[in-house]
Design a protein around this motif. Structure first.
Motif, PDB file in Angstrom:
ATOM      1  N   LYS A  80       0.845  -1.193   0.000  1.00 51.49           N
ATOM      2  CA  LYS A  80       0.000   0.000   0.000  1.00 51.49           C
ATOM      3  C   LYS A  80       0.879   1.241   0.000  1.00 51.49           C
ATOM      4  O   LYS A  80       2.096   1.151   0.084  1.00 51.49           O
ATOM      5  N   GLY A  81       0.214   2.376  -0.064  1.00 57.27           N
ATOM      6  CA  GLY A  81       0.961   3.636  -0.013  1.00 57.27           C
ATOM      7  C   GLY A  81       1.546   3.989  -1.363  1.00 57.27           C
ATOM      8  O   GLY A  81       1.403   3.260  -2.341  1.00 57.27           O
ATOM      9  N   ARG A  82       2.242   5.116  -1.386  1.00 56.81           N
ATOM     10  CA  ARG A  82       2.708   5.657  -2.668  1.00 56.81           C
ATOM     11  C   ARG A  82       3.793   4.814  -3.328  1.00 56.81           C
ATOM     12  O   ARG A  82       4.051   4.945  -4.515  1.00 56.81           O
ATOM     13  N   MET A  83       4.458   3.950  -2.534  1.00 61.24           N
ATOM     14  CA  MET A  83       5.521   3.134  -3.128  1.00 61.24           C
ATOM     15  C   MET A  83       4.954   1.969  -3.941  1.00 61.24           C
ATOM     16  O   MET A  83       5.637   1.425  -4.801  1.00 61.24           O
ATOM     17  N   GLY A 141      11.505   2.177   0.923  1.00 61.37           N
ATOM     18  CA  GLY A 141      12.207   3.461   0.973  1.00 61.37           C
ATOM     19  C   GLY A 141      13.395   3.343   1.928  1.00 61.37           C
ATOM     20  O   GLY A 141      13.322   2.622   2.935  1.00 61.37           O
ATOM     21  N   ASP A 143      14.321   5.440   4.008  1.00 59.23           N
ATOM     22  CA  ASP A 143      13.907   5.930   5.327  1.00 59.23           C
ATOM     23  C   ASP A 143      13.357   4.785   6.178  1.00 59.23           C
ATOM     24  O   ASP A 143      13.711   4.618   7.346  1.00 59.23           O
ATOM     25  N   THR A 144      12.503   3.973   5.564  1.00 56.85           N
ATOM     26  CA  THR A 144      11.892   2.845   6.289  1.00 56.85           C
ATOM     27  C   THR A 144      12.962   1.813   6.658  1.00 56.85           C
ATOM     28  O   THR A 144      12.958   1.263   7.759  1.00 56.85           O
ATOM     29  N   GLY A 165      10.183   7.554  -5.179  1.00 58.51           N
ATOM     30  CA  GLY A 165      10.010   7.687  -3.725  1.00 58.51           C
ATOM     31  C   GLY A 165      10.994   8.683  -3.127  1.00 58.51           C
ATOM     32  O   GLY A 165      11.336   8.592  -1.950  1.00 58.51           O
ATOM     33  N   ASP A 166      11.434   9.651  -3.952  1.00 58.37           N
ATOM     34  CA  ASP A 166      12.402  10.628  -3.440  1.00 58.37           C
ATOM     35  C   ASP A 166      11.780  11.512  -2.364  1.00 58.37           C
ATOM     36  O   ASP A 166      10.700  12.071  -2.575  1.00 58.37           O
ATOM     37  N   CYS A 167      12.445  11.611  -1.253  1.00 60.69           N
ATOM     38  CA  CYS A 167      11.997  12.509  -0.192  1.00 60.69           C
ATOM     39  C   CYS A 167      13.150  12.623   0.802  1.00 60.69           C
ATOM     40  O   CYS A 167      14.173  11.959   0.636  1.00 60.69           O
ATOM     41  N   ASP A 228       0.878   8.726  13.774  1.00 58.01           N
ATOM     42  CA  ASP A 228       0.945   7.970  12.525  1.00 58.01           C
ATOM     43  C   ASP A 228       0.731   8.804  11.281  1.00 58.01           C
ATOM     44  O   ASP A 228       0.927   8.343  10.173  1.00 58.01           O
ATOM     45  N   LEU A 246       8.807  13.148   6.801  1.00 57.71           N
ATOM     46  CA  LEU A 246       9.263  13.127   5.412  1.00 57.71           C
ATOM     47  C   LEU A 246       8.758  14.365   4.679  1.00 57.71           C
ATOM     48  O   LEU A 246       7.640  14.830   4.918  1.00 57.71           O
ATOM     49  N   SER A 248       8.724  15.960   0.613  1.00 55.46           N
ATOM     50  CA  SER A 248       9.178  15.875  -0.788  1.00 55.46           C
ATOM     51  C   SER A 248       8.956  17.204  -1.493  1.00 55.46           C
ATOM     52  O   SER A 248       9.901  17.925  -1.752  1.00 55.46           O
ATOM     53  N   SER A 269      16.140  10.126   1.037  1.00 62.45           N
ATOM     54  CA  SER A 269      15.606   8.782   0.800  1.00 62.45           C
ATOM     55  C   SER A 269      15.082   8.611  -0.620  1.00 62.45           C
ATOM     56  O   SER A 269      14.620   9.559  -1.250  1.00 62.45           O
TER      57      SER A 269
HETATM   58  N1  LIG Z   1       5.784  12.931   0.418  1.00 65.14           N
HETATM   59  C1  LIG Z   1       6.462  11.923  -0.083  1.00 65.14           C
HETATM   60  N2  LIG Z   1       6.997  11.992  -1.299  1.00 65.14           N
HETATM   61  C2  LIG Z   1       7.682  10.955  -1.820  1.00 65.14           C
HETATM   62  N3  LIG Z   1       7.894   9.811  -1.190  1.00 65.14           N
HETATM   63  C3  LIG Z   1       7.401   9.710   0.011  1.00 65.14           C
HETATM   64  C4  LIG Z   1       6.667  10.750   0.617  1.00 65.14           C
HETATM   65  N4  LIG Z   1       6.268  10.351   1.776  1.00 65.14           N
HETATM   66  C5  LIG Z   1       6.732   9.126   1.882  1.00 65.14           C
HETATM   67  N5  LIG Z   1       7.432   8.739   0.831  1.00 65.14           N
HETATM   68  C6  LIG Z   1       8.123   7.460   0.580  1.00 65.14           C
HETATM   69  O1  LIG Z   1       7.125   6.500   0.434  1.00 65.14           O
HETATM   70  C7  LIG Z   1       7.202   5.573   1.502  1.00 65.14           C
HETATM   71  C8  LIG Z   1       5.806   5.140   1.864  1.00 65.14           C
HETATM   72  O2  LIG Z   1       5.077   6.281   2.246  1.00 65.14           O
HETATM   73  P1  LIG Z   1       3.514   6.271   2.317  1.00 65.14           P
HETATM   74  O3  LIG Z   1       3.082   7.542   2.955  1.00 65.14           O
HETATM   75  O4  LIG Z   1       2.949   5.956   1.007  1.00 65.14           O
HETATM   76  O5  LIG Z   1       3.233   5.047   3.189  1.00 65.14           O
HETATM   77  P2  LIG Z   1       3.157   4.961   4.725  1.00 65.14           P
HETATM   78  O6  LIG Z   1       3.601   6.272   5.329  1.00 65.14           O
HETATM   79  O7  LIG Z   1       3.847   3.700   5.092  1.00 65.14           O
HETATM   80  O8  LIG Z   1       1.658   4.749   4.884  1.00 65.14           O
HETATM   81  P3  LIG Z   1       0.654   5.720   5.551  1.00 65.14           P
HETATM   82  O9  LIG Z   1       1.078   7.117   5.199  1.00 65.14           O
HETATM   83  O10 LIG Z   1      -0.655   5.355   4.943  1.00 65.14           O
HETATM   84  O11 LIG Z   1       0.766   5.403   6.985  1.00 65.14           O
HETATM   85  C9  LIG Z   1       7.965   6.300   2.595  1.00 65.14           C
HETATM   86  O12 LIG Z   1       8.601   5.416   3.474  1.00 65.14           O
HETATM   87  C10 LIG Z   1       8.958   7.092   1.771  1.00 65.14           C
HETATM   88  O13 LIG Z   1      10.039   6.280   1.384  1.00 65.14           O
END
Ligand SMILES: Nc1ncnc2c1ncn2[C@@H]1O[C@H](COP(=O)(O)OP(=O)(O)OP(=O)(O)O)[C@@H](O)[C@H]1O
Ligand SMILES: O=P(O)(O)OC[C@H]1O[C@H](OP(=O)(O)OP(=O)(O)O)[C@H](O)[C@@H]1O
Ligand SMILES: [Mg+2]
Length: 406
Positions: A80-83, A141, A143-144, A165-167, A228, A246, A248, A269
């Motif tokens: 899930k999420g942007r990745m 990422g 960062d994670t 996923g640059d940030c 969160d 984070l 971006s 990251s």
């Molecule tokens: N604003 C951003 N722009 C680009 N990449 C980002 C950004 N925020 C996070 N990421 C990258 O995407 C990864 C996943 O972020 P994302 O917000 O999609 O998921 P999450 O934070 O795990 O989930 P949620 O926000 O729903 O709790 C981050 O660990 C980071 O590497």
């Protein structure tokens, strides 16, 4: 790993989790608690050594960290999420399309690579499951990886720049009030407001990297709270003085009247491919599969940065044309230009007055390259996208082998 060394691992994790006394974690609703809420691999919570003996451990996967008997190789991808979608797109561009029967099914295949299972997991669980040997490879990422991997040597970065996923993870403070004239970490640290009784309150989801960063930078009198999401609201709500999150585009900070400060960046990251050292060394086929995935990623990402340029050049012979091209800084190509004669028939005789040249040029230098080509007599310049550039061997593969001592 023996039972006693496993206990040591648990204990070390637990102690790494404990911020130093002046860098405690607090929950906004319970101001006197100092409990670490992040639980990598297999941790309980922050406890003293004597308490630890009687704790029951809570693991996130295979608590026994020996490489299990399974024969399939497992790759963890963000569920899930942007990745998530960017990861699938990248793999597709590398001819490694993931075949997932339906989006709620967490296991899938990449038909191009036999014996590989894809498991969709939350990014933080990918890191935890690499540590517990439930996954062999993963894309997350940086960062994670840094937050949940905590520098564990079993995690090896195979590709450190997948170009999405640059940030960056950064400390931000309000633009207003007592922070109006504060523009650097040093100035923030020197503010007289922060004392043992009234420390700087930082809201973050990064409860390992946050305290570590403050400690490494010599900031005393800091407390962290965890949340969160929507952290940017915390200062205006009076819950925190600063946030560590984070960034971006910077829009969320701007829209919430917050600013970054000099020296406040914890890390840069982007998406990375990571592997478990144990799996690479011990599980049959993981090293070969990693090599194939790495080669495909490298070939694709390298090609993404380049255009293929073809042009015709008048000249007396190939060497003379090459000389002209190589004198131009933007035209040297990957390993020098490819030059072939263009034959035509004049007065019944076959001659080569023109030469076709093929070079790869960095996308950023495209227009400069075209100008240089024209300046040395190039005409009919054609630009095409490149799909893959396979080199003899990728430098990252050599780096990986040397990290593994192979
Ligand atoms: N604003 C951003 N722009 C680009 N990449 C980002 C950004 N925020 C996070 N990421 C990258 O995407 C990864 C996943 O972020 P994302 O917000 O999609 O998921 P999450 O934070 O795990 O989930 P949620 O926000 O729903 O709790 C981050 O660990 C980071 O590497
Ligand atoms: O610099 P920007 O481009 O504005 O991006 C920064 C925001 O993106 C992430 O939040 P996300 O969208 O993941 O929401 P979340 O807080 O619910 O995780 C991050 O936590 C920031 O809030
Ligand atoms: Mg998020």
């Amino acid at each position: 790993m023996s039972t006693s060394s496993m206990s040591m691992t648990l204990l070390q994790f637990c102690f790494q989790q404990c911020p130093s006394p002046s860098l405690s974690l607090f929950s906004p609703s319970s101001s006197n608690s100092s409990v670490a809420t992040t639980k990598p691999a297999a941790v309980t919570c922050c406890v003293s050594q004597s308490q630890f003996q009687s704790q029951v451990s809570v693991g996130n996967g295979n608590v026994d960290s020996r490489v299990s008997e399974r024969t399939e190789i497992r790759l963890g991808l963000p569920s899930k999420g942007r990745m998530a979608s960017d990861t699938l797109d990248l793999l597709k561009d590398c001819q490694l399309s993931v075949r997932q029967v339906n989006p709620r099914q967490y296991v899938a295949q990449i038909p191009q690579i036999s014996n590989l299972e894809v498991w969709f997991q939350r990014p933080k669980d990918i890191v935890r499951k690499l540590l517990s040997s439930d996954l062999d490879l993963g894309i997350v990422g940086f960062d994670t990886l840094s937050e949940y991997g905590q520098g564990n040597e079993d995690l090896i970065i195979v590709h450190n720049a997948l170009e999405y996923g640059d940030c960056h993870l950064s400390l931000a403070i309000p633009k207003y009030g007592i922070f109006e004239n504060i523009n650097s970490l040093r100035e923030l640290a020197q503010m007289p407001q922060w004392t043992a009784e009234k420390p700087l309150r930082v809201a973050t989801g990064f409860s390992y990297l946050g305290p570590k960063f403050m400690k490494d930078n010599g900031l005393k009198h800091v407390v962290f709270s965890t949340a969160d999401g929507a952290l940017e609201a915390a200062p205006a709500m009076g819950i925190a003085d600063a946030i560590l999150d984070l960034v971006s585009s910077g829009t969320t900070l701007r829209e919430n009247n917050l600013k970054e400060i000099e020296g406040g960046i914890v890390l840069e990251s982007q998406a990375v491919l990571v592997a478990s050292r144990k799996s690479l060394m011990q599980r049959k086929g993981v090293l070969d599969t990693t090599h194939e995935i790495l080669e495909r990623l490298e070939a694709h990402l390298r090609a993404m940065g380049q255009f293929m340029v073809t042009a015709n050049m008048r000249g007396s012979n190939a060497e003379e044309v090459a000389e002209r091209i190589l004198n131009q800084t933007s035209l040297s190509g990957l390993q020098g230009p490819t030059i072939s004669p263009v034959f035509c028939k004049r007065d019944g005789k076959v001659t080569a007055d023109y030469y076709a040249i093929v070079i790869c040029v960095p996308k950023k230098a495209l227009y400069k390259s075209v100008q240089q080509l024209r300046a040395i007599g190039g005409s009919g310049v054609l630009i095409s996208p490149l799909t893959y550039i396979f080199d003899e061997e990728t430098p990252r593969w050599h780096e990986l082998l040397s990290k593994l001592g192979l």
